[in-house]
Design a protein around this motif. Sequence first.
Motif, PDB file in Angstrom:
ATOM      1  N   ASP A   1       0.805  -0.839  -0.216  1.00 61.27           N
ATOM      2  CA  ASP A   1      -0.085   0.436  -0.297  1.00 61.27           C
ATOM      3  C   ASP A   1       0.793   1.451   0.374  1.00 61.27           C
ATOM      4  O   ASP A   1       0.761   2.169  -0.397  1.00 61.27           O
TER       5      ASP A   1
ATOM      6  N   ARG B   1       2.533   1.629  -2.851  1.00 57.82           N
ATOM      7  CA  ARG B   1       0.916   2.492  -4.039  1.00 57.82           C
ATOM      8  C   ARG B   1       1.360   4.200  -3.862  1.00 57.82           C
ATOM      9  O   ARG B   1       1.072   4.865  -5.224  1.00 57.82           O
ATOM     10  N   LEU B   2       1.018   4.525  -2.531  1.00 62.06           N
ATOM     11  CA  LEU B   2       1.218   5.535  -2.935  1.00 62.06           C
ATOM     12  C   LEU B   2       2.304   6.372  -2.660  1.00 62.06           C
ATOM     13  O   LEU B   2       2.389   8.154  -2.643  1.00 62.06           O
TER      14      LEU B   2
ATOM     15  N   TRP C   1       3.903   6.959  -6.256  1.00 62.54           N
ATOM     16  CA  TRP C   1       3.457   7.348  -7.379  1.00 62.54           C
ATOM     17  C   TRP C   1       4.373   8.568  -7.514  1.00 62.54           C
ATOM     18  O   TRP C   1       4.360   9.517  -7.208  1.00 62.54           O
TER      19      TRP C   1
ATOM     20  N   ILE D   1      -9.478  14.033 -10.768  1.00 62.70           N
ATOM     21  CA  ILE D   1      -7.649  14.541  -9.822  1.00 62.70           C
ATOM     22  C   ILE D   1      -7.374  15.504  -9.320  1.00 62.70           C
ATOM     23  O   ILE D   1      -7.935  15.200  -8.173  1.00 62.70           O
TER      24      ILE D   1
ATOM     25  N   ARG E   1      -5.833   8.572   0.687  1.00 68.67           N
ATOM     26  CA  ARG E   1      -5.095   7.518   0.673  1.00 68.67           C
ATOM     27  C   ARG E   1      -5.649   5.925   0.018  1.00 68.67           C
ATOM     28  O   ARG E   1      -4.961   5.066  -0.453  1.00 68.67           O
ATOM     29  N   THR E   2      -6.703   6.822  -0.529  1.00 69.86           N
ATOM     30  CA  THR E   2      -7.286   5.600  -1.972  1.00 69.86           C
ATOM     31  C   THR E   2      -7.235   5.753  -3.340  1.00 69.86           C
ATOM     32  O   THR E   2      -7.394   7.371  -2.982  1.00 69.86           O
ATOM     33  N   ASP E   3      -7.278   5.353  -3.973  1.00 69.26           N
ATOM     34  CA  ASP E   3      -7.526   5.331  -5.473  1.00 69.26           C
ATOM     35  C   ASP E   3      -8.353   6.493  -5.945  1.00 69.26           C
ATOM     36  O   ASP E   3      -8.107   6.814  -6.656  1.00 69.26           O
ATOM     37  N   GLU E   4      -9.846   6.819  -5.320  1.00 68.89           N
ATOM     38  CA  GLU E   4     -10.467   7.931  -5.871  1.00 68.89           C
ATOM     39  C   GLU E   4      -9.782   9.128  -5.574  1.00 68.89           C
ATOM     40  O   GLU E   4     -10.658   9.782  -5.682  1.00 68.89           O
TER      41      GLU E   4
ATOM     42  N   ALA F   1      -6.914   9.904  -4.878  1.00 67.50           N
ATOM     43  CA  ALA F   1      -5.849  10.056  -4.916  1.00 67.50           C
ATOM     44  C   ALA F   1      -5.624  11.490  -5.527  1.00 67.50           C
ATOM     45  O   ALA F   1      -5.659  11.998  -6.494  1.00 67.50           O
TER      46      ALA F   1
ATOM     47  N   ARG G   1       2.603  11.346  -6.067  1.00 66.09           N
ATOM     48  CA  ARG G   1       1.547  10.991  -5.292  1.00 66.09           C
ATOM     49  C   ARG G   1       2.460  12.050  -4.004  1.00 66.09           C
ATOM     50  O   ARG G   1       2.871  11.411  -3.422  1.00 66.09           O
TER      51      ARG G   1
ATOM     52  N   SER H   1      -0.173  12.373   0.277  1.00 70.27           N
ATOM     53  CA  SER H   1      -1.317  11.877   1.431  1.00 70.27           C
ATOM     54  C   SER H   1      -1.433  13.412   1.779  1.00 70.27           C
ATOM     55  O   SER H   1      -0.331  12.576   2.379  1.00 70.27           O
TER      56      SER H   1
END
Length: 637
Positions: free
Chosen positions: A21, A24-25, A27, A44, A124-127, A129, A190, A192
């Motif tokens: 996870d 992924r964050l 990026w 976005i 922190r979610t894909d939605e 980002a 990216r 958070s």
Amino acid sequence: MSAERGKENNVFGQFERYSKDQERLKWKGNFNQYVDMVIENPSISRTSQQTAYNAVTSRPDFFTTGSNALFGAEKATDRFLDILHAGAEGLELGKRIILLVGPPGSGKSTLVNGTKRGIEEYTRTDEGAMYAIEDCPMQEEPLHLIPKGLRPGLEEHNINIEGNLCPHCEAKYGGDDMDSEKLKNVPIKRISLSEQDRIGIGTFKPSDPKSQDITELVGSVDLSKLGEFGTASDPRAYRFDGELNVANRGVMEFVEMLKSDERFLYTLLDLSQDRVIKAPRFPNISADEVILAHTNLTEYMSYVQNPKNEALRDRMVVIPVPYTLRISDERKIHEKLIGQSELVKKSKIHINPHTLETAATFSVLSRLGPSKKYSKMQKLKIYDGQETDGLTQRDIKELQDENSNEGMSGISPRYIIDSLSTALIKQDRACLTPVDTIRALRDNLDYHPHTRDMKKEDKDALIADLSTVKEAFDDAAKKEIQSAFVYSYEETAKSLCSNYLNNVEAFCTKTKILDAITDEEFAPDEQLMRSIEEQIGVSDNGKKEFRSELLMRMATTYRKGGTFNYTSHPRLKEAIEKKLFADLKDMVKLTTSSKVPDEDQKERIKGVERTLVEERGYCPHCANELIRYVGTLLSRS
């Protein structure tokens, strides 16, 4: 071996998922890739209002469950969501300072903290980002790199760009030597949002005006670099570390805002009105953030009465956050707070099922104003939906309008929890009962900061409320014991109610009652009907009206396909229970108050204890204590 055990317990499995996870964050890419992503998915690129609104609406129970739960604050949270929604749609309401006004412990901080935690989770979610220019100290929106002359061309892709590069990024990427190829390769990452890491969430608390500096809000000149770059207005010699800089693209919390020095408040005025941070001797800094402030009612009333504050007041939207006036919600607040105790978490101490209700009753009573028609206890039950028979929503609204500031004063949940915590620590047994609670609430009046400096008349009013609470508990305790003494209590009550209603129907229709066994007909039993009606004060002159109203209610219920029993009508329920209890009183009194009970009495007491423990949430200690307590009450009557 340790690793194997960890896998068995899913420890290392969880760690592996956490590591993935995190990857992924992390990026990273360039501006060219970011623009492609935005064209494919314009959401976005969000404003701070859109981020906040999406975060708190990401699930329907955001403000009703978990650590974010705000019980009894539906009006405040609905208003808050409306304001965020308006801001997310680009309306002017979104450019206001959101000011939460309410008494201490009413939930202002919970609402703000819940919003901050929600934003952290959402980004922190894909939605959710979110991306920023990699080395920007203000997590700059990458689209600000696009010159203003080129921005209209992106409107066909539903991309609207507002705001400018911060001075740091302007100096680095906004020069004349920035060509297309360099622009494409500006590093993007990216992000958070995180309060702990000071990314997109800032917090400011006022302190001594003499020692507090505006730089805490807007950043400051880096004196160590001033000699190198020669001027304080050079962004390379500036620290973008003020709370407003930190909060860019997220949320800025202003604690007790109206206690701040005037110059701090006018900085907020510039931010809300022009979307810029104005720092001394430095270019304006473009910023986009939701300003969430809170203060108490006294500070707010003092502030709004000063004409010179009109400009800032006009830029505020006020959300009242009063204490809840429903004991069911207040009890949930107490359950949430007391449930955080290690003693309760580890089940080292038992909470009697009536303990928190007793405390909640005291809280709500202290917040209620006087009424021309009802006592405070009646108002409490009406607001909680316990006694609304015959009342319309208009009647309840008129009752609420009698005291428009109800809930803005009274006992705080913090006072309750502090008192209960003191009682828990002092306990020499593993149970906290309503009697312990009433004693702790009374004793704490003279010591707790919330009440110790109250005027004598205000403290006397709280003592009177506690007396009312004790009377209510005494009645509830008697009912609890008396009902436990009845075998198959529900069946007994329903049978008595059915018999009564049969007689009422015969009386109203002027017919007789047919005995199902002997086929004999009997006139309605007036003695039975009056013995029940007298329990709730129905006079001989008013019996006909009461019975007719019951018959109409029964007919309406049956016509709609429902069933009617003693619980369908609050006054009928009260009458049936009181009648049942009156018939049992002498037996209960004899059994519970006997110093040397016989074997039959002992068996009855054991039966009551079993009922209380197995069916009603008592522990053996508080069940036994309740029996003895009620025995004492009945021996006095």
